[in-house]
Scaffold this active site. Structure first.
Site, PDB file in Angstrom:
ATOM      1  N   GLN A   1      -9.882  -6.563   0.065  1.00 21.00           N
ATOM      2  CA  GLN A   1      -9.186  -6.294  -1.527  1.00 21.00           C
ATOM      3  C   GLN A   1      -9.914  -5.107  -2.731  1.00 21.00           C
ATOM      4  O   GLN A   1      -9.578  -4.598  -3.021  1.00 21.00           O
ATOM      5  CB  GLN A   1      -8.165  -6.959  -2.149  1.00 21.00           C
ATOM      6  CG  GLN A   1      -7.232  -7.459  -0.358  1.00 21.00           C
ATOM      7  CD  GLN A   1      -5.986  -8.285  -1.399  1.00 21.00           C
ATOM      8  OE1 GLN A   1      -6.364  -9.005  -2.874  1.00 21.00           O
ATOM      9  NE2 GLN A   1      -5.212  -9.284  -0.773  1.00 21.00           N
TER      10      GLN A   1
ATOM     11  N   ASP B   1      -5.620 -14.819   7.514  1.00 23.91           N
ATOM     12  CA  ASP B   1      -4.209 -15.438   6.890  1.00 23.91           C
ATOM     13  C   ASP B   1      -3.743 -16.377   8.426  1.00 23.91           C
ATOM     14  O   ASP B   1      -3.067 -17.673   8.487  1.00 23.91           O
ATOM     15  CB  ASP B   1      -3.570 -14.245   6.439  1.00 23.91           C
ATOM     16  CG  ASP B   1      -3.594 -13.525   5.086  1.00 23.91           C
ATOM     17  OD1 ASP B   1      -4.491 -14.678   4.717  1.00 23.91           O
ATOM     18  OD2 ASP B   1      -2.883 -12.911   4.828  1.00 23.91           O
TER      19      ASP B   1
ATOM     20  N   ARG C   1       0.720  -0.920  -0.291  1.00 24.90           N
ATOM     21  CA  ARG C   1      -0.245   0.283  -0.024  1.00 24.90           C
ATOM     22  C   ARG C   1       0.428   0.860   0.107  1.00 24.90           C
ATOM     23  O   ARG C   1       0.567   2.108  -0.598  1.00 24.90           O
ATOM     24  CB  ARG C   1      -0.758   0.115   1.397  1.00 24.90           C
ATOM     25  CG  ARG C   1      -2.308  -0.707   1.082  1.00 24.90           C
ATOM     26  CD  ARG C   1      -2.844  -0.809   1.988  1.00 24.90           C
ATOM     27  NE  ARG C   1      -3.842  -2.098   2.384  1.00 24.90           N
ATOM     28  CZ  ARG C   1      -4.294  -3.291   2.728  1.00 24.90           C
ATOM     29  NH1 ARG C   1      -3.287  -4.065   1.905  1.00 24.90           N
ATOM     30  NH2 ARG C   1      -5.732  -3.598   2.298  1.00 24.90           N
TER      31      ARG C   1
ATOM     32  N   GLY D   1      -2.386 -10.488  -4.729  1.00 20.77           N
ATOM     33  CA  GLY D   1      -3.474  -9.864  -4.419  1.00 20.77           C
ATOM     34  C   GLY D   1      -2.706  -8.122  -4.623  1.00 20.77           C
ATOM     35  O   GLY D   1      -4.157  -7.832  -4.860  1.00 20.77           O
TER      36      GLY D   1
ATOM     37  N   HIS E   1       2.776 -20.799   0.802  1.00 21.25           N
ATOM     38  CA  HIS E   1       3.219 -20.006   1.271  1.00 21.25           C
ATOM     39  C   HIS E   1       2.701 -20.219   3.127  1.00 21.25           C
ATOM     40  O   HIS E   1       3.912 -20.416   3.586  1.00 21.25           O
ATOM     41  CB  HIS E   1       3.702 -18.583   1.296  1.00 21.25           C
ATOM     42  CG  HIS E   1       3.071 -17.576   1.395  1.00 21.25           C
ATOM     43  ND1 HIS E   1       2.841 -16.419   2.196  1.00 21.25           N
ATOM     44  CD2 HIS E   1       1.037 -17.170   0.510  1.00 21.25           C
ATOM     45  CE1 HIS E   1       1.805 -15.475   2.131  1.00 21.25           C
ATOM     46  NE2 HIS E   1       1.083 -16.694   1.498  1.00 21.25           N
ATOM     47  N   ARG E   2       1.640 -19.864   3.477  1.00 21.99           N
ATOM     48  CA  ARG E   2       1.256 -20.008   4.744  1.00 21.99           C
ATOM     49  C   ARG E   2       1.316 -21.639   4.826  1.00 21.99           C
ATOM     50  O   ARG E   2       1.627 -21.907   6.351  1.00 21.99           O
ATOM     51  CB  ARG E   2       0.257 -19.494   4.881  1.00 21.99           C
ATOM     52  CG  ARG E   2       0.242 -17.756   4.531  1.00 21.99           C
ATOM     53  CD  ARG E   2      -0.999 -17.133   5.211  1.00 21.99           C
ATOM     54  NE  ARG E   2      -0.465 -15.454   4.402  1.00 21.99           N
ATOM     55  CZ  ARG E   2       0.596 -14.195   4.782  1.00 21.99           C
ATOM     56  NH1 ARG E   2       1.227 -15.105   6.296  1.00 21.99           N
ATOM     57  NH2 ARG E   2       0.689 -13.738   4.699  1.00 21.99           N
TER      58      ARG E   2
ATOM     59  N   ASN F   1     -13.284 -17.333   1.662  1.00 23.87           N
ATOM     60  CA  ASN F   1     -12.903 -17.363   1.393  1.00 23.87           C
ATOM     61  C   ASN F   1     -11.437 -17.725   1.223  1.00 23.87           C
ATOM     62  O   ASN F   1     -10.201 -17.472   0.366  1.00 23.87           O
ATOM     63  CB  ASN F   1     -12.388 -15.795   0.751  1.00 23.87           C
ATOM     64  CG  ASN F   1     -11.283 -14.690   2.522  1.00 23.87           C
ATOM     65  OD1 ASN F   1     -11.371 -15.484   2.996  1.00 23.87           O
ATOM     66  ND2 ASN F   1     -12.087 -13.899   1.935  1.00 23.87           N
TER      67      ASN F   1
ATOM     68  N   LYS G   1       7.187 -15.598  -0.925  1.00 23.70           N
ATOM     69  CA  LYS G   1       6.142 -14.655  -1.331  1.00 23.70           C
ATOM     70  C   LYS G   1       5.494 -13.723  -0.280  1.00 23.70           C
ATOM     71  O   LYS G   1       5.313 -12.419  -0.587  1.00 23.70           O
ATOM     72  CB  LYS G   1       4.580 -15.445  -2.124  1.00 23.70           C
ATOM     73  CG  LYS G   1       3.655 -15.125  -1.972  1.00 23.70           C
ATOM     74  CD  LYS G   1       2.269 -15.356  -2.061  1.00 23.70           C
ATOM     75  CE  LYS G   1       0.695 -14.532  -2.888  1.00 23.70           C
ATOM     76  NZ  LYS G   1       0.326 -13.640  -2.043  1.00 23.70           N
TER      77      LYS G   1
ATOM     78  N   GLU H   1      -3.943 -17.990  -2.405  1.00 27.76           N
ATOM     79  CA  GLU H   1      -2.890 -18.829  -2.907  1.00 27.76           C
ATOM     80  C   GLU H   1      -3.609 -20.186  -4.025  1.00 27.76           C
ATOM     81  O   GLU H   1      -3.175 -20.479  -4.417  1.00 27.76           O
ATOM     82  CB  GLU H   1      -1.869 -18.785  -2.110  1.00 27.76           C
ATOM     83  CG  GLU H   1      -1.281 -17.997  -2.300  1.00 27.76           C
ATOM     84  CD  GLU H   1      -2.026 -16.706  -1.626  1.00 27.76           C
ATOM     85  OE1 GLU H   1      -3.373 -16.425  -0.646  1.00 27.76           O
ATOM     86  OE2 GLU H   1      -0.949 -15.314  -0.785  1.00 27.76           O
TER      87      GLU H   1
ATOM     88  N   ASP I   1       5.693 -10.724  -3.835  1.00 26.32           N
ATOM     89  CA  ASP I   1       4.746 -10.426  -3.433  1.00 26.32           C
ATOM     90  C   ASP I   1       5.022  -8.742  -3.717  1.00 26.32           C
ATOM     91  O   ASP I   1       5.092  -7.375  -4.490  1.00 26.32           O
ATOM     92  CB  ASP I   1       3.525  -9.812  -2.070  1.00 26.32           C
ATOM     93  CG  ASP I   1       2.733 -10.817  -2.455  1.00 26.32           C
ATOM     94  OD1 ASP I   1       3.487 -12.086  -3.334  1.00 26.32           O
ATOM     95  OD2 ASP I   1       2.336 -11.472  -1.930  1.00 26.32           O
TER      96      ASP I   1
ATOM     97  N   ASN J   1       1.275 -13.721  -8.768  1.00 22.93           N
ATOM     98  CA  ASN J   1       0.139 -14.331  -7.937  1.00 22.93           C
ATOM     99  C   ASN J   1      -0.018 -13.110  -6.468  1.00 22.93           C
ATOM    100  O   ASN J   1      -0.944 -13.461  -4.990  1.00 22.93           O
ATOM    101  CB  ASN J   1      -0.003 -15.850  -7.094  1.00 22.93           C
ATOM    102  CG  ASN J   1      -1.501 -15.696  -6.353  1.00 22.93           C
ATOM    103  OD1 ASN J   1      -1.740 -15.920  -7.152  1.00 22.93           O
ATOM    104  ND2 ASN J   1      -1.231 -17.185  -6.121  1.00 22.93           N
TER     105      ASN J   1
HETATM  106  O1  LIG Z   1      -5.678  -6.043   1.781  1.00 25.18           O
HETATM  107  C1  LIG Z   1      -4.925  -6.490   2.700  1.00 25.18           C
HETATM  108  O2  LIG Z   1      -3.571  -6.652   2.361  1.00 25.18           O
HETATM  109  C2  LIG Z   1      -5.148  -8.372   2.522  1.00 25.18           C
HETATM  110  C3  LIG Z   1      -6.235  -8.601   2.783  1.00 25.18           C
HETATM  111  C4  LIG Z   1      -6.704 -10.323   2.755  1.00 25.18           C
HETATM  112  O3  LIG Z   1      -7.231 -10.365   1.766  1.00 25.18           O
HETATM  113  P1  LIG Z   1      -8.939 -11.148   1.259  1.00 25.18           P
HETATM  114  O4  LIG Z   1      -9.612  -9.303   2.048  1.00 25.18           O
HETATM  115  O5  LIG Z   1      -9.323 -11.247  -0.055  1.00 25.18           O
HETATM  116  O6  LIG Z   1      -9.297 -11.879   2.818  1.00 25.18           O
HETATM  117  C5  LIG Z   1      -5.838 -10.748   3.008  1.00 25.18           C
HETATM  118  O7  LIG Z   1      -5.929 -12.134   3.087  1.00 25.18           O
HETATM  119  C6  LIG Z   1      -4.585 -10.735   2.230  1.00 25.18           C
HETATM  120  O8  LIG Z   1      -3.291 -11.770   2.592  1.00 25.18           O
HETATM  121  C7  LIG Z   1      -3.553  -9.263   2.472  1.00 25.18           C
HETATM  122  C1  LIG Z   2      -3.922 -14.510   0.598  1.00 27.86           C
HETATM  123  C2  LIG Z   2      -2.967 -14.121   0.501  1.00 27.86           C
HETATM  124  O1  LIG Z   2      -2.279 -12.921  -0.239  1.00 27.86           O
HETATM  125  P1  LIG Z   2      -2.784 -12.436  -1.476  1.00 27.86           P
HETATM  126  O2  LIG Z   2      -2.480 -10.787  -0.444  1.00 27.86           O
HETATM  127  O3  LIG Z   2      -1.932 -12.680  -2.770  1.00 27.86           O
HETATM  128  O4  LIG Z   2      -3.918 -11.875  -1.074  1.00 27.86           O
HETATM  129  C3  LIG Z   2      -1.959 -13.986   1.945  1.00 27.86           C
HETATM  130  O5  LIG Z   2      -0.863 -13.340   1.844  1.00 27.86           O
HETATM  131  O6  LIG Z   2      -2.772 -15.029   2.443  1.00 27.86           O
END
Ligand SMILES: O=C(O)C1=C[C@@H](OP(=O)(O)O)[C@@H](O)[C@H](O)C1
Ligand SMILES: C=C(OP(=O)(O)O)C(=O)O
Length: 425
Positions: free
Chosen positions: A171, A313, A27, A95, A385-386, A336, A411, A341, A49, A93
């Protein structure tokens, strides 16, 4: 395939300094890039990431210089003016790179293609794209509707009223919030359905405020963001330690004898995953809380029944702590897990059973009864990774285990197994 053999660990002792938070690092990098002026980011996470975000920013014409160990970045903000990249932005990968960049690039002038690893093409993004299209954004699916990869012709979003589905991932709201100040007019975002993973929205609002943008909301239902704003650079910003990464050491100290000091997150953390330490107190861990660190010791561990929607997580770590509790553990409201991953509900159920646990895999929950006898097995990690990190808890509990493809920890926590070894006896 590489494998890592973990022999039984008798005790954990010592001090762990956490790497920077993934959620905060990505961010902060994106808002620093968009801002006017230069920002120095300290304790940046160095992992795949973050490398994907940095790679994208480079192609977008943002200058970022890194120190030798890549934990301090100086970002020259471009004031919302990216260059059109010479190739598609490959976001692996991640997010936290893919979703925010989708919304931000829809809002700034230029033509962009956002691609990723095969698994990214199975992770939904339709709820975000729907909202951007409602606002007039030009976002197109390159393969399958509702999934990456995407083509974006950015720069023509006026703002207005929009709803966004929050039931799969927070997200999408994070992405829309981060982009909304760049829209021409004001935006009012209303959440449709429930909002999952809610504490991540607090991280988003906190980082936006650090870069000079205030968002108002009424109890996370409707969010209002003023348009035509510019993010302001921050002279120096420090990334907190990663609270999800902390979960493995909180769990390790709770399972094994000894004491671990975890430096980088504590009672003052902005990250929701710090809530895992609270859950572990319920489980039986003994924890001393300080503003920016925790000290954790073993307790008698009992099974718990929790709603883990706020800590998706870190809750994976609880699933392996459950192997050492004195009764069954239930982790609920985690649908969710299936779109992260890997399908984490299926994968965790499968691997926990291999170890010897009795497991019920529900549509949105998992129930785990500890094994009567542990099997010495190789755990598949599904490029997650987790899964690799949380199954290390089996060794911490005194049982040997093999982790397949341990490199998948790159990751978010490339040094994980070395850090674990440094506190293990
Ligand atoms: O906004 C973020 O930094 C994240 C939000 C979560 O995802 P979701 O909102 O898809 O659950 C989390 O699982 C991810 O690792 C990081
Ligand atoms: C869900 C995860 O990652 P992402 O930021 O790719 O969503 C995670 O780190 O567990």
């Amino acid at each position: 395939m590489e494998q890592l053999r973990l022999e039984p660990i008798k005790q954990v002792n010592g001090s762990v300094t956490l790497p920077g938070s993934k959620s905060l690092s990505n961010r902060i990098l994106l808002l620093a890039a968009l801002a006017k002026g230069s920002t120095v980011v300290e304790n940046l996470l160095d992992s795949d990431d973050i490398r994907h975000m940095l790679g994208a920013l480079k192609l977008l014409g943002v200058q970022v210089s890194l120190n030798d160990d890549k934990t301090v970045a100086t970002v020259q903000g471009v004031g919302g003016q990216f260059v059109t990249p010479s190739e598609p932005l490959f976001l692996g990968n991640a997010g936290t790179a893919y979703r925010p960049l989708t919304a931000v690039l829809a809002a700034v002038k230029g033509d962009y293609e956002l691609i990723g690893e095969p698994r990214m093409e199975e992770r939904p993004i339709g709820h975000l794209v729907d909202a951007l299209q409602t606002l007039g954004g030009d976002v197109e699916y390159l393969k399958n509707k509702d999934y990456p990869p995407l083509k974006i012709r950015g720069g023509n979003i006026n703002g207005g009223k929009v709803t966004i589905d929050g039931s799969i991932s927070s997200q999408f709201l994070t992405a829309l919030l981060m982009a909304a100040p760049l829209f021409n007019g004001d935006t009012e975002i209303t959440i449709k359905g429930t909002l999952v993973s809610k504490p991540y929205i607090d991280i988003t609002l906190d980082v936006m405020a650090r870069f000079g943008v205030t968002v108002t909301h009424d109890n996370y239902k409707t969010f209002t963001v003023k348009g035509a704003q510019q993010y302001q650079a921050v002279e120096r910003i420090m990334v907190e330690g990663d609270a999800s990464s902390a979960s493995y050491f909180v769990a390790a100290a709770a399972i094994a004898g000894g004491e671990i000091e975890i430096k980088g997150v504590g009672a003052k953390s902005v990250q929701g995953d710090i809530g895992f330490a609270k859950v572990m107190e319920q489980v039986g861990a003994k924890i001393d809380w300080y503003d920016e660190r925790l000290v954790v010791r073993k307790g008698t561990l009992k099974g718990v029944d929790i709603d883990a929607n706020a800590i998706p997580d870190a809750a994976m770590t609880l699933a392996t702590v459950a192997l050492f509790a004195d009764g069954p553990t239930a982790i609920r409201n985690i649908y969710n897990w299936r779109v992260k991953e890997t399908d984490r509900l299926y994968a965790m159920a499968t691997e926990l059973r291999k170890v010897g646990a009795e497991v019920v895999e529900g549509d949105d929950f998992i129930e785990i009864s500890p094994p009567t006898q542990f099997n010495d097995v190789a755990i598949d990690t599904y490029n997650d990774h987790r899964i690799a990190m949380c199954f290390a808890m089996v060794a911490v509990g005194g049982k040997p285990i093999t982790i397949n493809d341990p490199g998948c920890t790159h990751k978010t926590f490339p040094t994980f197994f070395n850090v674990l070894a440094s506190v293990s006896k």
